[in-house]
Design an enzyme around this catalytic site. Structure first.
Site, PDB file in Angstrom:
ATOM      1  N   HIS A  69      -8.747   7.191  -0.218  1.00  0.00           N
ATOM      2  CA  HIS A  69      -8.043   5.988  -0.694  1.00  0.00           C
ATOM      3  C   HIS A  69      -7.723   5.049   0.461  1.00  0.00           C
ATOM      4  CE1 HIS A  69      -5.294   3.435  -2.886  1.00  0.00           C
ATOM      5  NE2 HIS A  69      -4.284   3.754  -2.099  1.00  0.00           N
ATOM      6  N   SER A  70      -7.928   3.753   0.249  1.00  0.00           N
ATOM      7  CA  SER A  70      -7.505   2.704   1.174  1.00  0.00           C
ATOM      8  C   SER A  70      -8.017   2.935   2.598  1.00  0.00           C
ATOM      9  CB  SER A  70      -5.980   2.595   1.133  1.00  0.00           C
ATOM     10  OG  SER A  70      -5.543   1.396   1.717  1.00  0.00           O
ATOM     11  N   TYR A  71      -7.125   3.131   3.580  1.00  0.00           N
ATOM     12  CA  TYR A  71      -7.555   3.343   4.964  1.00  0.00           C
ATOM     13  C   TYR A  71      -8.293   4.671   5.122  1.00  0.00           C
ATOM     14  CZ  TYR A  71      -7.514   2.877  10.043  1.00  0.00           C
ATOM     15  OH  TYR A  71      -7.896   2.733  11.359  1.00  0.00           O
ATOM     16  N   MET A 113       0.803  -1.201   0.000  1.00  0.00           N
ATOM     17  CA  MET A 113       0.000   0.000   0.000  1.00  0.00           C
ATOM     18  C   MET A 113       0.833   1.246   0.000  1.00  0.00           C
ATOM     19  SD  MET A 113      -3.065   0.598   2.538  1.00  0.00           S
ATOM     20  CE  MET A 113      -2.638   2.010   3.420  1.00  0.00           C
TER      21      MET A 113
END
Length: 411
Positions: free
Chosen positions: A298-300, A42
């Site tokens: 995005h992502s987390y 990531m």
């Protein structure tokens, strides 16, 4: 509450572990796949090797094998053997272990500027060698992965400061320190925002990156270093948003501790990504004049977004009209979300996930409570934001048009 904290810890751990690189024989890294989604490392220590370099960077503080000189305080005929004699009496493996131990005791010093590393960004935003234009080389010491990684991380810190500078000079954002009521000498973090972020009466865009080493203005360090500034930073999103009439606030959820001397001091109200998100909402977003708020995360950053919806449910439902997620690791089924928030996400949110399918192809969700998912047009986790760029703004434009038409009808 304990269950919720455990869930957040699990999702954060997942965001780190699911995207770790796999070392290949040639020194390059490939991403691991999780289920149907290929989620490459990531935002954490995401080195990628490109090309090769026969010349090692000089480090005068570290002695190399064969360069150690005999101890001149002892005669050749003395009882103490010289350093060379000591090395000669050991196997190559033993000598290598001794050299590694010696290097560990020496603090590596790296440049603090791009020019010091011998690199620059060209007009297309690509990082290359100042003299040759060749792309970044990760492997500068063929048998020293630790040195190569530390050098990469040091360059990453320089890149972070470079992006901050671009946010201020190129995107014309202002840096705002938090907490706003910090006392003199207190540890502070900061965010970035447009001049009209709090006064724009119409619409506001919130940008929230993922976990790991990335900071405000970045989606993926690996892309900034190995691809270009457009794909790895939030600059294109900021520019498009400003051109579309948005005020913009750029979160900085990973700047949780500040180094003061030999210690790292937690930043009050921002010691975790979620705490940071809640503080920025309470101190800035809630006080902004915008009637309509959109979020790109995005992502987390998706986890942070869901937590905002949970903690600020009434205001969130009233003001947020669109949520664009890119390979988010959130979980509506595990983050203690109310049924009304689930309905809201199903109606106004969309998650562009890593997939081998063409861009915007529907991708079945693993849970019936999740928001709609579509392909980001790439199976690499860190590329999902840039790959979805045009589709995201098409969604935002459509959602804004719908919400303003509703407002007109109500008038």
């Amino acid at each position: 509450m304990i269950w919720r904290v455990a869930t957040l810890s699990f999702l954060l751990t997942l965001s780190y572990l699911c995207f770790q690189p796999v070392k290949m024989e040639d020194g390059k890294e490939e991403s691991m796949e999780l289920g149907t989604q290929s989620q490459s490392q990531m935002d954490t220590s995401d080195s990628q090797n490109k090309g090769s370099n026969e010349v090692e960077e000089k480090n005068p503080s570290v002695e190399k094998s064969g360069e150690m000189k005999p101890d001149k305080t002892e005669s050749d005929s003395g009882s103490k053997p010289t350093n060379n004699e000591k090395s000669a009496n050991k196997t190559p493996e033993e000598n290598m272990v001794e050299e590694k131990k010696s290097e560990k005791t020496v603090e590596l010093k790296f440049p603090t500027t791009l020019e010091g590393f011998g690199y620059k960004f060209d007009e297309d935003g690509k990082l290359g060698d100042i003299e040759t234009g060749e792309p970044f080389v990760f492997k500068v010491r063929s048998h020293d992965d630790s040195y190569n990684q530390k050098r990469y991380e040091a360059l990453g810190e320089v890149i972070t400061e470079y992006v901050y500078e671009l946010l201020e000079k190129e995107a014309n954002l202002k840096r705002v320190h938090i907490p706003v009521d910090a006392s003199e000498g207190e540890a502070q973090s900061f965010i970035f925002m447009t001049e009209d972020a709090l006064t724009n009466p119409d619409k506001l865009l919130l940008l929230i990156h993922g976990s790991g080493v990335v900071r405000a203005g970045q989606w993926a360090r690996r892309l900034i270093i190995n691809d270009n500034l457009k794909s790895g930073t939030q600059l294109p999103f900021i520019k498009r948003a400003v051109d579309s009439g948005y005020g913009v606030i750029v979160f900085n959820t990973n700047e949780n501790r500040i180094r003061q001397g030999d210690k790292f001091i937690p930043v009050r109200e921002s010691s975790t990504a979620v705490d940071h998100g809640l503080y920025v909402w309470e101190e800035f977003v809630s006080k902004s004049a915008a009637r309509n708020i959109a979020i790109v995360a995005h992502s987390y950053g998706g986890v942070v977004t869901v937590e905002l919806a949970i903690e600020k449910e009434a205001e969130f439902k009233e003001r947020v009209f669109a949520i664009a997620l890119t390979d988010s690791v959130h979980s509506l089924s595990h983050q203690e979300v109310s049924s009304s928030v689930i309905k809201l996400f199903k109606r106004i949110a969309k998650n562009w996930v890593s997939s081998k399918e063409p861009l915007d192809t529907p991708v079945p969700s693993r849970h019936r409570y999740e928001c709609p998912q579509v392909s980001a047009g790439t199976n690499k986790h860190e590329e999902t934001s840039w790959s979805s760029f045009e589709s995201i703004f098409e969604m935002l434009d459509k959602a804004y048009k719908e919400v303003t038409e509703i407002d007109k009808e109500e008038l």
